[in-house]
Design a protein around this motif. Structure first.
Motif, PDB file in Angstrom:
ATOM      1  N   SER A 144      -2.771  -7.635   4.672  1.00 32.87           N
ATOM      2  CA  SER A 144      -3.594  -8.078   5.730  1.00 32.87           C
ATOM      3  C   SER A 144      -5.114  -8.392   5.312  1.00 32.87           C
ATOM      4  CB  SER A 144      -3.529  -6.933   6.915  1.00 32.87           C
ATOM      5  OG  SER A 144      -4.054  -5.857   6.622  1.00 32.87           O
ATOM      6  N   LYS A 145      -5.960  -8.872   6.223  1.00 37.34           N
ATOM      7  CA  LYS A 145      -7.457  -9.023   5.974  1.00 37.34           C
ATOM      8  C   LYS A 145      -7.812  -7.593   5.650  1.00 37.34           C
ATOM      9  CE  LYS A 145      -7.515 -13.453   8.338  1.00 37.34           C
ATOM     10  NZ  LYS A 145      -8.541 -14.180   9.398  1.00 37.34           N
ATOM     11  N   THR A 146      -7.693  -6.732   6.468  1.00 41.39           N
ATOM     12  CA  THR A 146      -7.955  -5.227   6.455  1.00 41.39           C
ATOM     13  C   THR A 146      -7.612  -4.674   5.185  1.00 41.39           C
ATOM     14  OG1 THR A 146      -7.963  -5.167   8.983  1.00 41.39           O
ATOM     15  CG2 THR A 146      -8.327  -3.039   7.229  1.00 41.39           C
ATOM     16  N   TRP A 147      -6.535  -4.731   4.774  1.00 44.25           N
ATOM     17  CA  TRP A 147      -6.055  -4.410   3.416  1.00 44.25           C
ATOM     18  C   TRP A 147      -6.568  -5.126   2.292  1.00 44.25           C
ATOM     19  CZ3 TRP A 147      -0.990  -1.526   2.660  1.00 44.25           C
ATOM     20  CH2 TRP A 147      -0.772  -0.651   3.464  1.00 44.25           C
TER      21      TRP A 147
END
Length: 544
Positions: A144-147
């Motif tokens: 994901s973008k956060t990861w």
């Protein structure tokens, strides 16, 4: 269980199900409004529900199997199966269908649980991701973008660079994108390995002193030091391609040209250069300050062995029956850190790396091996009468030396590996007819060791199983120098041949031949300095 008890059990079960359903309806008024209730019409006994609904209904009504009067014919069963395969037009159902509907509603409500919306502190996420390697970080960045933001943090990639040995002296603020720096270092490492295998590089010869014989030579990280019979000591820095080396002054009288004693031994590390002379004098130079020696020490007799620590400023010398360790104090003044007396003349002397405050050395004298600790007296590590030591090398916690077998009971020449902490023998390796002339334990990969023998073979030993992992027929005469890393072995022989092997494939990559015996080999990922000792000495650093 009689019929009365069974009927009572079914009645109580139906009441409990009805109470549970009413309780759930009171707790979920909104869900009940979204899903209008279907009319609860009890099905007739002649109407059979299909599939698992029929089974649930039969269990609730006490029909474990359909009664004989209600059993359907074959045509009716086929028609019922066709209706079950088609989308069912839900008619009024009993308690079984209510249970199924409730299960479906519960499963639908599980989608509202925020499994992946849990927010961790950023520092805690970094602490978790620091245990991942480069491949695992790349996979996490695709989740994901956060990861992706966490997996590409500069702290993580800076730690990876430090762990794999890329730019060890840099700080995290030196570069803005450590992931890109890591990729460039990996690409450069792959290119250097390819050049090593294909022998792509520049071979250069260092300028030597005419009319002088090379006595000893040593190198460290591309810096080469050489001592000659004329008493001169020269230093080359092959990293800058400046092969016209300066002379290091020795403080001998200038009005006595040609009267300087021979240079017996030379050693060098990242900051110091040391030379021992035939008359017992020892000169120490600081490579960062100039050509004049910073300390001069005198023995009463000829210096027989010299050692210099690769980590700090510790020098060990052996003269006659004395071994002296020199170390600078906090003010920078050199002093004697320890002095030992041994029973025989010392042949080999090595300083143990990473010993902390008190230096530790290992010395061999004939058939005796001593463990010399600065805070203790000399201790005998190994002694077998009539079996002299032929080579020596040490690591942070082990010592390896070759032993020559003599006498009536011939057991073959071996290499013994001792633990410096327990002071006991860990392994007895090899059973060769020839003498072991060189061994490399310090630079070898973990649990491996390489040795050279007069029988012209290079051997790789497995220290975990105490067995011979590989034997290479490398030279026409005896092996005089050897070194290995995680994938290759470089050996030099008395006939002047330098061979490079890929020991994982058991394949010789290439070789270089000269007319004179090889006396020193030292390489890193970029350079292969090789000393060919003769009346006309030369240096050949191979730089991929």
């Amino acid at each position: 269980m009689d019929n009365h008890s069974l009927d009572e059990f079914r009645r109580r079960w139906q009441e409990e199900l009805a109470q549970a359903q009413a309780l759930r309806k009171r707790r979920r008024p909104e869900a009940a409004e979204r899903r209008p209730r279907r009319p609860e019409v009890a099905p007739g006994r002649g109407e059979q529900a299909s599939g698992y609904l029929a089974l649930a209904q039969s269990l609730l009504e006490g029909a474990g199997r359909p009664p004989a009067a209600a059993r359907t014919t074959r045509a009716e069963r086929q028609e019922s199966a066709s209706r079950s395969r088609s989308p069912p037009a839900r008619e009024g159902a009993g308690g079984g269908e209510q249970l199924v509907d409730q299960l479906i509603r519960d499963l639908n409500e599980m989608d509202d649980v925020p499994f992946f919306d849990i927010q961790l502190p950023y520092e805690l996420a970094i602490n978790i991701f620091q245990y991942l390697d480069r491949k695992e970080l790349g996979r996490c960045a695709q989740v994901s973008k956060t990861w992706k933001v966490i997996a590409e943090d500069e702290v993580l990639w800076y730690r990876l660079c430090q762990q794999e040995g890329h730019l060890p002296e840099s700080s995290i603020s030196d570069y803005s994108c450590w992931k890109l720096i890591f990729q460039e270092c990996r690409a450069r490492e792959h290119m250097l390995r390819t050049n090593w295998k294909n022998r792509k590089g520049a071979v250069s010869e260092l300028e030597h002193i005419p009319d002088a014989v090379l006595c000893d030579v040593h190198s460290h990280d591309g810096v080469v030091i050489a001592g000659y019979t004329s008493g001169d000591v020269r230093v080359w820095d092959t990293r800058t391609w400046d092969y016209i080396a300066p002379f290091l002054d020795s403080e001998y009288e200038e009005d006595e040209p040609g009267m300087q004693p021979y240079v017996s031994f030379v050693r060098i590390n990242s900051s110091l250069a040391v030379a021992a002379y035939e008359d017992g004098f020892l000169n120490i130079w600081d490579l960062r300050t100039g050509k004049d020696p910073i300390h001069r020490f005198e023995h009463d007799a000829r210096i027989q062995a010299l050692a210099l620590s690769q980590d700090d400023a510790t020098v060990a010398t052996a003269s006659a029956f004395d071994v002296v360790m020199l170390h600078p104090n906090e003010e920078g003044y050199w002093q004697i850190a320890a002095e030992f007396e041994v029973q025989k003349l010392v042949d080999y002397l090595e300083i143990v790396p990473d010993t902390g405050r008190y230096p530790v050395a290992v010395a061999t004298a004939g058939d005796l091996v001593y463990l010399l600790k600065a805070d203790d007296s000399a201790r005998t590590l190994h002694y077998v009468y009539g079996q002299p030591v032929t080579c020596l090398d040490v690591s942070a916690n082990q010592a390896a030396f070759g032993v020559k077998s003599l006498g009536w009971v011939y057991e073959g020449n071996k290499i013994l590996v001792y633990s410096l902490e327990a002071e006991r023998c860990l392994s007895k390796l090899g059973n060769a007819l020839g003498d072991f002339t060189c061994v490399n334990l310090r630079d070898s990969p973990p649990n491996l060791m390489v040795s050279g023998n007069m029988d012209r073979r290079v051997r790789i030993h497995d220290l975990r199983t105490d067995t011979l992992a590989l034997s290479l027929s490398a030279h026409q005469l005896g092996v005089s120098a050897v070194q290995m890393d995680d994938w290759k072995v470089v050996s030099g022989g008395e006939e002047g041949l330098v061979s490079v092997w890929d020991y994982r494939m058991n394949q010789k990559l290439w070789e270089v031949h000269s007319r004179h015996p090889v006396r020193h080999i030292s390489f890193n990922s970029r350079r292969l300095p090789t000393c060919l000792r003769s009346d006309a000495p030369s240096w050949a650093p191979f730089s991929p």
